[in-house]
Structure formats: structure tokens, C-alpha cells
Design a protein around this motif. Structure first.
Motif, PDB file in Angstrom:
ATOM      1  N   ALA A 198       0.836  -1.204   0.000  1.00 25.03           N
ATOM      2  CA  ALA A 198       0.000   0.000   0.000  1.00 25.03           C
ATOM      3  C   ALA A 198       0.872   1.255   0.000  1.00 25.03           C
ATOM      4  O   ALA A 198       0.578   2.224  -0.717  1.00 25.03           O
ATOM      5  CB  ALA A 198      -0.917  -0.001   1.231  1.00 25.03           C
ATOM      6  N   THR A 199       1.953   1.239   0.778  1.00 21.00           N
ATOM      7  CA  THR A 199       2.817   2.417   0.835  1.00 21.00           C
ATOM      8  C   THR A 199       3.456   2.687  -0.522  1.00 21.00           C
ATOM      9  O   THR A 199       3.489   3.829  -0.992  1.00 21.00           O
ATOM     10  CB  THR A 199       3.930   2.222   1.881  1.00 21.00           C
ATOM     11  OG1 THR A 199       3.362   1.720   3.070  1.00 21.00           O
ATOM     12  CG2 THR A 199       4.632   3.521   2.173  1.00 21.00           C
ATOM     13  N   LEU A 219       2.508   1.750  -3.535  1.00 18.18           N
ATOM     14  CA  LEU A 219       1.562   2.192  -4.556  1.00 18.18           C
ATOM     15  C   LEU A 219       1.040   3.593  -4.252  1.00 18.18           C
ATOM     16  O   LEU A 219       0.968   4.447  -5.138  1.00 18.18           O
ATOM     17  CB  LEU A 219       0.405   1.199  -4.670  1.00 18.18           C
ATOM     18  CG  LEU A 219       0.817  -0.143  -5.282  1.00 18.18           C
ATOM     19  CD1 LEU A 219      -0.360  -1.083  -5.344  1.00 18.18           C
ATOM     20  CD2 LEU A 219       1.378   0.068  -6.676  1.00 18.18           C
ATOM     21  N   ALA A 220       0.689   3.840  -2.986  1.00 16.70           N
ATOM     22  CA  ALA A 220       0.155   5.162  -2.643  1.00 16.70           C
ATOM     23  C   ALA A 220       1.203   6.239  -2.890  1.00 16.70           C
ATOM     24  O   ALA A 220       0.909   7.290  -3.473  1.00 16.70           O
ATOM     25  CB  ALA A 220      -0.294   5.186  -1.181  1.00 16.70           C
ATOM     26  N   SER A 221       2.443   5.967  -2.478  1.00 14.40           N
ATOM     27  CA  SER A 221       3.444   7.028  -2.586  1.00 14.40           C
ATOM     28  C   SER A 221       3.800   7.303  -4.037  1.00 14.40           C
ATOM     29  O   SER A 221       3.940   8.458  -4.442  1.00 14.40           O
ATOM     30  CB  SER A 221       4.692   6.659  -1.794  1.00 14.40           C
ATOM     31  OG  SER A 221       5.356   5.579  -2.385  1.00 14.40           O
ATOM     32  N   HIS A 235       1.953   7.027  -6.557  1.00 10.23           N
ATOM     33  CA  HIS A 235       0.862   7.610  -7.331  1.00 10.23           C
ATOM     34  C   HIS A 235       0.326   8.902  -6.754  1.00 10.23           C
ATOM     35  O   HIS A 235      -0.533   9.526  -7.336  1.00 10.23           O
ATOM     36  CB  HIS A 235      -0.252   6.584  -7.515  1.00 10.23           C
ATOM     37  CG  HIS A 235       0.189   5.490  -8.418  1.00 10.23           C
ATOM     38  ND1 HIS A 235       0.105   5.568  -9.781  1.00 10.23           N
ATOM     39  CD2 HIS A 235       0.818   4.331  -8.154  1.00 10.23           C
ATOM     40  CE1 HIS A 235       0.639   4.489 -10.315  1.00 10.23           C
ATOM     41  NE2 HIS A 235       1.078   3.719  -9.346  1.00 10.23           N
TER      42      HIS A 235
END
Lengths: 78, 438
Positions: B265-266, B268-270, B272
Motif C-alpha cells: 500500500a505504501t 503504490l500510494a506514494s 501515485h
């Protein structure tokens, strides 16, 4: 030099929510699909999960699968 | 292809070697916890990660336009020799940290190498100092906190929700979930890191006039970069896998799932939301967070401390090696040859050193070699016994507070010895230092 605190905060918030959300959801699925422990003093046999719990578990796992699919979409579309 | 000069050929080969060490080094990010919880057998795990890295290399639509993301001024006379020297610095540092079993960022090694080589052969104006801070330092500091806190919260939650359930009953589910998260990390790694090598090779080809500027990399570049990273991943940096999977903390299936999901999650979130965080730091932070999130879980701060020290050293150390290599390579053809020979010699020596105590897929899960409790570990124990939470009296020796708190024996066996006079009398500042390393 300016640190983009907004972006960092956003990343932190999204990461926290997504991680806790997905892990929580998946755990709900696991709890729903696993057998309940025997009551104290009861027979060794454990109860199988009920139909409701099983449906909930399937739904939770399905949502997790959607999240994984979205993750793949993010990687591919990047 | 007949226009490729010998020098550019050397750069391409070196870039592929770097790509190989990159895959080799970063297998641990995706697969360390998967292997240590037993979700996948070691060989299966690295094979899966290798395939996903290969797929990832071909998936990326947008090719890395700059090899360094604006950290070095690529217009300021970057010649193939400079790229070559930077790559040698990065490879040497990657192998050294592998020998020590420390997960350090391959991208930072590449950046450090390129910065060092640029400083020597172009000068300070070739490096954008602000970009170094923004793109390397801040993400490296932020990553373990973001991923660690997320993994810690998730670990807490999942243990809470399953407290009425039998552990053996739920472990299978966690392992399955963990595989999915690890697959996402592998795929993201392939798209990101294989691209860097493609960018390096393409830049070398452009400087040699083989392909037009701004051209997409030829298919053989994509294929060879993907294959190199996949091969490196498959051979597996077992030393680093052991450190991350067993050395930092003892990972149970729920923790492994929380850590790996937090890492995915980190990452992908970071990437994008426009604040890219370093994968290695994210994954290590997530593992530490999951260690802190479990009741009675313990993080081995001495191992974590060495790891953080390696993170801090990566940029300057790779830079220093690359600076030396750039100086030598700048002397002409014999200099380039000397760098190549020296580089090969160092790699061979490191490999030979690794054979003295080999770690491979057969013994990767055997746990850390019993290491003496470091000063930080001992001090932390003397101050805060993890589960109980009440402050320990200052007179307590680390020995008495530590033993009941830690179910894991390896470092509890030698608690008092290194703590000695310097750790016990001043518990408060030590504890603070320990928190900072997280």
C-alpha cells in the motif's frame, strides 16, 4: 527548499487507511471462515462457521481481491 | 548495433550487472516475510518474484526519461566513462551490503555512484543538491515511519480481531493473503527498477549516437534488462532475506501479512500521489512496525541500527567508490580497463568471502546468528520492558527486566555483558536514541 508536507501527509493518510482497511477486511474474512473455538467445558468438537459468517467472509475476500486488482491496475497504468 | 563502441559495450554490460545485483538485493523486499512465515517455499518464492519482475519490466508504458530523476544534470557533459564509474560504485556497494546481509536501497546506490562520478569528472554544478535532499533524503527518512506505523496499526487490529480464533486455523488464510501482497510488491519493483537500467543503457546509447535522443529503448534493451533483474531475483540475496525475514523481528503469519500489505500500500500510494518513497526503506519499516504491533513482539534494535547505518552510508559510500573509479577512468583507455579489472577483482573477493559462510535457500530460515545484544537493545530493555508498559526502576539491570519480557532467547543469553557501565546509568537518552533509529 520546501518539503511538500501536503503530499507526504496525503501519502501517510492514504497508506494508513488502505493498509488498516485491507488488513481489517481480510481479517474479517478469515474470522468468518474459520471455526469458532469450543466453549469452555464443552465437547472438543468445534462449530463450523454459519452461513451468514461464510457469506460475509466471501464478500470480504472479494473486496480484497478488488483492491489487489486495483493495485495491479495502478502498476500497469502508471 | 555495429556502431556500438567498446566503451559503450562495457557500459551496457556493467548496467546489466548492476541490474542483476539490484534484483538480487531487492528480492528480500518482496519475499523475505513470505519465506520466513512459510507462506511459500524459498525457491518458489524467488521464482515467483523473478517472473513478476520480468513481467513488470515489459509492463511499463512510460520509460524512465532520466536515469537519475534530475539529481544529476545529465546535460552537463555526462560521458559513458562517468556512467560506467557510477555503476561500478553502485555494484560494489550493493555487493558489500549483501555480504553484510543488510537491506539497502539499490536506487540510492545508483544515485550515489552517479553523484560521486559526476562530482569528480564534471564538478559540483553537475549535481542538483536540492534534488538530492528532496528525492533521496526525505523519502528515505519518511518511508520507514509511514510504512512502519501503517503496518503496526494493521498488526494490532488483526491480532485484536482474531483473538478468539485458533492461530493454526487462521495462519493459512494470512499466508495466502501475504502471497498476493508480495506479488504486488514484486510487480511494482519490476516496473520501477528494471526501468532504471533501461534508462542507463538508453542514455549510454544516446551519448554514443547509436539511437536518436528521446528515443524509446530498443526491444533488446528492455528484454535484457528484464532478464537480468529476473535472474538476480531468482538467485536471491539470501543473506538479506534472512536479515529481513528473521533478523529484525520474529514474524508470525498475521504480522507477515500486515507488513507486506502495508509495504504494498505504501509503495503504490506514494508513487501515485507524487511522493515516491524508497522500496527498501518501506519494506524494512513495515517489518519493524509489524514487530512492534504484536504483543510480546520484539524488534532487534542492534540489527535495525546497523541497517539504518547502512542506509545512511549508501549514498556517500557508493559515491566515494564511484568517484575513485571516475578519476581512474578519466585517465584514458587504460584507466577504464583498470576500473573494470579492479571492479571484477572486488566482486570476486566479495563472492569468495561470502562462500566461507554461505547462506542459501536451504538455511535461510535458520534465524539470525546469535549476536550479542547491542547497546541500544540492552538500554531499551532496561528502560521499557515491551509488554508490561510500566517504567522500570532505574536500578534494574537489563538482565532482570529483559528476560521475562523477551520470549526470544538468542540475544537474551548475553544481556549484561555489552551493556556494561555505559548503558545502565543513563537510560533516558539511550532510549531516545533507540527510538530515533526506528
Amino acid at each position: 527548499m520546501t518539503i511538500d508536507w501536503t503530499a507526504l501527509g496525503q501519502v501517510f493518510g492514504v497508506t494508513l487507511v488502505v493498509t488498516v482497511g485491507i488488513v481489517g477486511l481480510f481479517t474479517v474474512g478469515i474470522v468468518g471462515a474459520s471455526r469458532k473455538p469450543a466453549q469452555e467445558g464443552a465437547a472438543v468438537a468445534v462449530a463450523a462457521p454459519g452461513a451468514g459468517a461464510r457469506t460475509g467472509a466471501v464478500a470480504a475476500f472479494a473486496l480484497c481481491a478488488v483492491a489487489v486488482a486495483y493495485g495491479i491496475y495502478l502498476i500497469v497504468a502508471a | 548495433m555495429e556502431h556500438i563502441t567498446l566503451l559503450i559495450g562495457i557500459v551496457i554490460v556493467t548496467a546489466l550487472v548492476f541490474d542483476f545485483t539490484n534484483g538480487f538485493h531487492d528480492t528480500a523486499n518482496a519475499m523475505a516475510t513470505t519465506i520466513s512465515t512459510g507462506a511459500l517455499r524459498p525457491k518458489t518464492a524467488v521464482a515467483m518474484s523473478a517472473v513478476l519482475n520480468l513481467v513488470g519490466a515489459f509492463l511499463s508504458v512510460e520509460v524512465a526519461k532520466t536515469i537519475s530523476g534530475g539529481i544529476i544534470d545529465e546535460g552537463a557533459g555526462i560521458r559513458p566513462e562517468v556512467i560506467f564509474a557510477g555503476l561500478v560504485g553502485a555494484i560494489v556497494w550493493n555487493l558489500l551490503t549483501w555480504l553484510a546481509g543488510l537491506p539497502s536501497s539499490s536506487s540510492h546506490a545508483l544515485f550515489g555512484g552517479l553523484i560521486g562520478a559526476t562530482l569528480v569528472s564534471v564538478g559540483t554544478h553537475g549535481v542538483h543538491g536540492e534534488a538530492v535532499v528532496m528525492k533521496v533524503l526525505i523519502p528515505a527518512v519518511a518511508a520507514p515511519f509511514v510504512a512502519g506505523l501503517a503496518a503496526m496499526a494493521a498488526t494490532r487490529l488483526t491480532y485484536r480481531l482474531t483473538r478468539n480464533r485458533d492461530e493454526t486455523d487462521t495462519a493459512k488464510g494470512y499466508r495466502a493473503g501475504q502471497i498476493a501482497s508480495a506479488a504486488l510488491v514484486s510487480l511494482a519493483h519490476g516496473t520501477n527498477d528494471a526501468q532504471k537500467t533501461m534508462g542507463v543503457i538508453t542514455l549510454a546509447l544516446i551519448t554514443g549516437g547509436v539511437v536518436a535522443p528521446h528515443a524509446d529503448p530498443p526491444l533488446w534493451v528492455i528484454a535484457s534488462a528484464g532478464l537480468a533483474i529476473a535472474l538476480g531475483t531468482y538467485l536471491g540475496g539470501w543473506r538479506i532475506i534472512r536479515t529481513m525475514g528473521k533478523g529484525i523481528t520474529d514474524i508470525q503469519p498475521p504480522q507477515g501479512f500486515a507488513a507486506q500489505t502495508g509495504a504494498a500500500a505504501t509503495i503504490l500510494a506514494s508513487s501515485h500521489l507524487g511522493f515516491a518513497l524508497s522500496t527498501t526503506q518501506v519494506c524494512s519499516g513495515a517489518v519493524m512496525g509489524s514487530g512492534l504491533g504484536r504483543k510480546g513482539g520484539v524488534v532487534r534494535w542492534s540489527t535495525a541500527g546497523r541497517m539504518v547505518a547502512a542506509w545512511g552510508l549508501t549514498l556517500p559510500a557508493a559515491g566515494a567508490v564511484a568517484a575513485g573509479a571516475a578519476f581512474l577512468a578519466g585517465q584514458g583507455d587504460w584507466g577504464v580497463a583498470a576500473v573494470a579489472v579492479l571492479g571484477l577483482g572486488i566482486c570476486g573477493a566479495i563472492w569468495a568471502a561470502s562462500r566461507r559462510k554461505p547462506i542459501d535457500h536451504t538455511n535461510v530460515n535458520e534465524g539470525p546468528a546469535a549476536e550479542p545484544a547491542g547497546v541500544v537493545t540492552a538500554a531499551l530493555r532496561s528502560v521499557s520492558p515491551p509488554p508490561a508498559g510500566q517504567p522500570a526502576p532505574a536500578s534494574d539491570t537489563p538482565d532482570t527486566t529483559g528476560v521475562p519480557a523477551q520470549p526470544t532467547a538468542p540475544d537474551a543469553e548475553v544481556p549484561a555483558e555489552p551493556a556494561g557501565p555505559d548503558a545502565t546509568p543513563t537510560p533516558a537518552p539511550r532510549a531516545k536514541a533507540a527510538t530515533v533509529t526506528r
